[in-house]
Design an enzyme around this catalytic site. Sequence first.
Site, PDB file in Angstrom:
ATOM      1  N   ASP A  10       0.867  -1.177   0.000  1.00 43.88           N
ATOM      2  CA  ASP A  10       0.000   0.000   0.000  1.00 43.88           C
ATOM      3  C   ASP A  10       0.907   1.232   0.000  1.00 43.88           C
ATOM      4  OD1 ASP A  10      -1.652   2.125   0.660  1.00 43.88           O
ATOM      5  OD2 ASP A  10      -2.603   1.115   2.349  1.00 43.88           O
ATOM      6  N   ILE A  11       0.745   2.083  -0.980  1.00 43.62           N
ATOM      7  CA  ILE A  11       1.661   3.218  -1.095  1.00 43.62           C
ATOM      8  C   ILE A  11       1.501   4.218   0.045  1.00 43.62           C
ATOM      9  CG2 ILE A  11       0.298   4.799  -2.534  1.00 43.62           C
ATOM     10  CD1 ILE A  11       2.932   4.999  -4.278  1.00 43.62           C
ATOM     11  N   ASN A  24      -6.277  12.704 -10.982  1.00 46.66           N
ATOM     12  CA  ASN A  24      -6.947  13.153 -12.209  1.00 46.66           C
ATOM     13  C   ASN A  24      -6.687  14.641 -12.355  1.00 46.66           C
ATOM     14  OD1 ASN A  24      -9.168  14.656 -10.868  1.00 46.66           O
ATOM     15  ND2 ASN A  24      -9.710  12.609 -10.134  1.00 46.66           N
ATOM     16  N   VAL A  33      -5.983   4.627  -5.887  1.00 48.14           N
ATOM     17  CA  VAL A  33      -4.855   5.059  -5.060  1.00 48.14           C
ATOM     18  C   VAL A  33      -5.014   6.532  -4.668  1.00 48.14           C
ATOM     19  CG1 VAL A  33      -3.287   5.677  -6.963  1.00 48.14           C
ATOM     20  CG2 VAL A  33      -2.371   4.803  -4.825  1.00 48.14           C
ATOM     21  N   ASP A  34      -5.628   7.325  -5.515  1.00 45.15           N
ATOM     22  CA  ASP A  34      -5.891   8.748  -5.227  1.00 45.15           C
ATOM     23  C   ASP A  34      -6.759   8.876  -3.971  1.00 45.15           C
ATOM     24  OD1 ASP A  34      -5.997  11.501  -5.615  1.00 45.15           O
ATOM     25  OD2 ASP A  34      -7.361  11.409  -7.334  1.00 45.15           O
ATOM     26  N   GLY A 124      -5.306   1.181 -13.390  1.00 43.26           N
ATOM     27  CA  GLY A 124      -6.583   0.917 -12.738  1.00 43.26           C
ATOM     28  C   GLY A 124      -7.729   1.500 -13.540  1.00 43.26           C
ATOM     29  N   TYR A 126      -7.972   3.992 -15.313  1.00 43.02           N
ATOM     30  CA  TYR A 126      -7.622   4.535 -16.626  1.00 43.02           C
ATOM     31  C   TYR A 126      -7.298   3.461 -17.664  1.00 43.02           C
ATOM     32  CZ  TYR A 126      -7.793   9.456 -15.124  1.00 43.02           C
ATOM     33  OH  TYR A 126      -8.210  10.702 -14.694  1.00 43.02           O
TER      34      TYR A 126
HETATM   35  N1  AR6 Z   1      -1.385   1.563  -2.963  1.00 38.42           N
HETATM   36  C1  AR6 Z   1      -0.803   1.217  -4.139  1.00 38.42           C
HETATM   37  N2  AR6 Z   1      -1.488   0.999  -5.272  1.00 38.42           N
HETATM   38  C2  AR6 Z   1      -2.837   1.135  -5.210  1.00 38.42           C
HETATM   39  C3  AR6 Z   1      -3.526   1.492  -4.040  1.00 38.42           C
HETATM   40  C4  AR6 Z   1      -2.741   1.724  -2.878  1.00 38.42           C
HETATM   41  N3  AR6 Z   1      -3.295   2.084  -1.712  1.00 38.42           N
HETATM   42  N4  AR6 Z   1      -4.849   1.556  -4.330  1.00 38.42           N
HETATM   43  C5  AR6 Z   1      -4.988   1.230  -5.624  1.00 38.42           C
HETATM   44  N5  AR6 Z   1      -3.784   0.960  -6.156  1.00 38.42           N
HETATM   45  P1  AR6 Z   1      -6.019   3.809 -10.066  1.00 38.42           P
HETATM   46  P2  AR6 Z   1      -5.421   5.229 -12.583  1.00 38.42           P
HETATM   47  C6  AR6 Z   1      -3.426   0.577  -7.535  1.00 38.42           C
HETATM   48  O1  AR6 Z   1      -7.374   3.469 -10.560  1.00 38.42           O
HETATM   49  O2  AR6 Z   1      -5.634   3.991 -13.382  1.00 38.42           O
HETATM   50  C7  AR6 Z   1      -8.784   7.775  -9.582  1.00 38.42           C
HETATM   51  O3  AR6 Z   1     -10.151   7.852  -9.313  1.00 38.42           O
HETATM   52  C8  AR6 Z   1      -4.486  -0.032  -8.382  1.00 38.42           C
HETATM   53  O4  AR6 Z   1      -4.667  -1.413  -8.059  1.00 38.42           O
HETATM   54  O5  AR6 Z   1      -5.857   4.264  -8.658  1.00 38.42           O
HETATM   55  O6  AR6 Z   1      -4.239   6.093 -12.900  1.00 38.42           O
HETATM   56  C9  AR6 Z   1      -8.171   9.119  -9.938  1.00 38.42           C
HETATM   57  O7  AR6 Z   1      -8.796  10.189  -9.275  1.00 38.42           O
HETATM   58  C10 AR6 Z   1      -3.880   0.137  -9.776  1.00 38.42           C
HETATM   59  O8  AR6 Z   1      -2.960  -0.913 -10.028  1.00 38.42           O
HETATM   60  O9  AR6 Z   1      -5.316   4.958 -10.992  1.00 38.42           O
HETATM   61  C11 AR6 Z   1      -8.375   9.163 -11.424  1.00 38.42           C
HETATM   62  O10 AR6 Z   1      -9.665   9.631 -11.755  1.00 38.42           O
HETATM   63  C12 AR6 Z   1      -3.084   1.437  -9.646  1.00 38.42           C
HETATM   64  O11 AR6 Z   1      -3.047   1.725  -8.238  1.00 38.42           O
HETATM   65  C13 AR6 Z   1      -8.220   7.737 -11.850  1.00 38.42           C
HETATM   66  O12 AR6 Z   1      -8.606   6.948 -10.732  1.00 38.42           O
HETATM   67  C14 AR6 Z   1      -3.697   2.602 -10.381  1.00 38.42           C
HETATM   68  O13 AR6 Z   1      -5.102   2.530 -10.316  1.00 38.42           O
HETATM   69  C15 AR6 Z   1      -6.800   7.395 -12.193  1.00 38.42           C
HETATM   70  O14 AR6 Z   1      -6.753   6.082 -12.713  1.00 38.42           O
END
Ligand code: AR6
Length: 171
Positions: A10-11, A24, A33-34, A124, A126
Amino acid sequence: MSIIEAVEGDITTQRTDAIVNAANASLFGGGGVDGAIHAAAGAGLLEACRQVRHRSWPAGLPVGEAVATEGFDLPARWVIHTVGPNAHRGQTDPALLASCFTRSLDVAAELSAQSVAFPAVSAGAYGWAADDVARIAVQAVREHPKPGIELVRLVLFGPRLYQTFSAALSG
Ligand code: AR6
């Protein structure tokens, strides 16, 4: 010479100087993750993001760009927000995704961060394929000069993503 490593985890709990947020364009939070980073950092992070928008990016942070705020309640001192390309909107140019990693490292170096943790930006919501993200991320991080940065840690959520990034790192 910097170390580049992959870990499963978990980051939000990483004790690196900076962590990177897959944000975003609004910088006002979201899911994935955001959402986890904003929840762990506390309300100060959203307020700092509002100030960044007001001062520097009134129309939103462009895809492939990066900007830093403090980390507030996080163990990390800094959060570097970047906006990945959204494959669901046809943003499939690898250079855009590479830029997220490159510009985040530029910002980390400007802050004199010695350690930086990245999530799998765009893998994720995106919609990018994990192996494409892994290959592009590893190449971009390897090619960056990383001045003063001793450790780049790729933090992957779940065993499959961790395996995908480990394979890219050993290639
Ligand atoms: N620690 C590490 N990685 C994580 C965590 C965490 N706590 N939680 C999720 N991930 P995403 P994107 C991973 O969807 O594709 C948001 O709503 C997850 O499993 O977080 O760049 C923003 O506001 C995946 O592998 O980011 C934007 O609207 C990775 O993080 C949009 O999502 C990225 O998934 C950005 O989409």
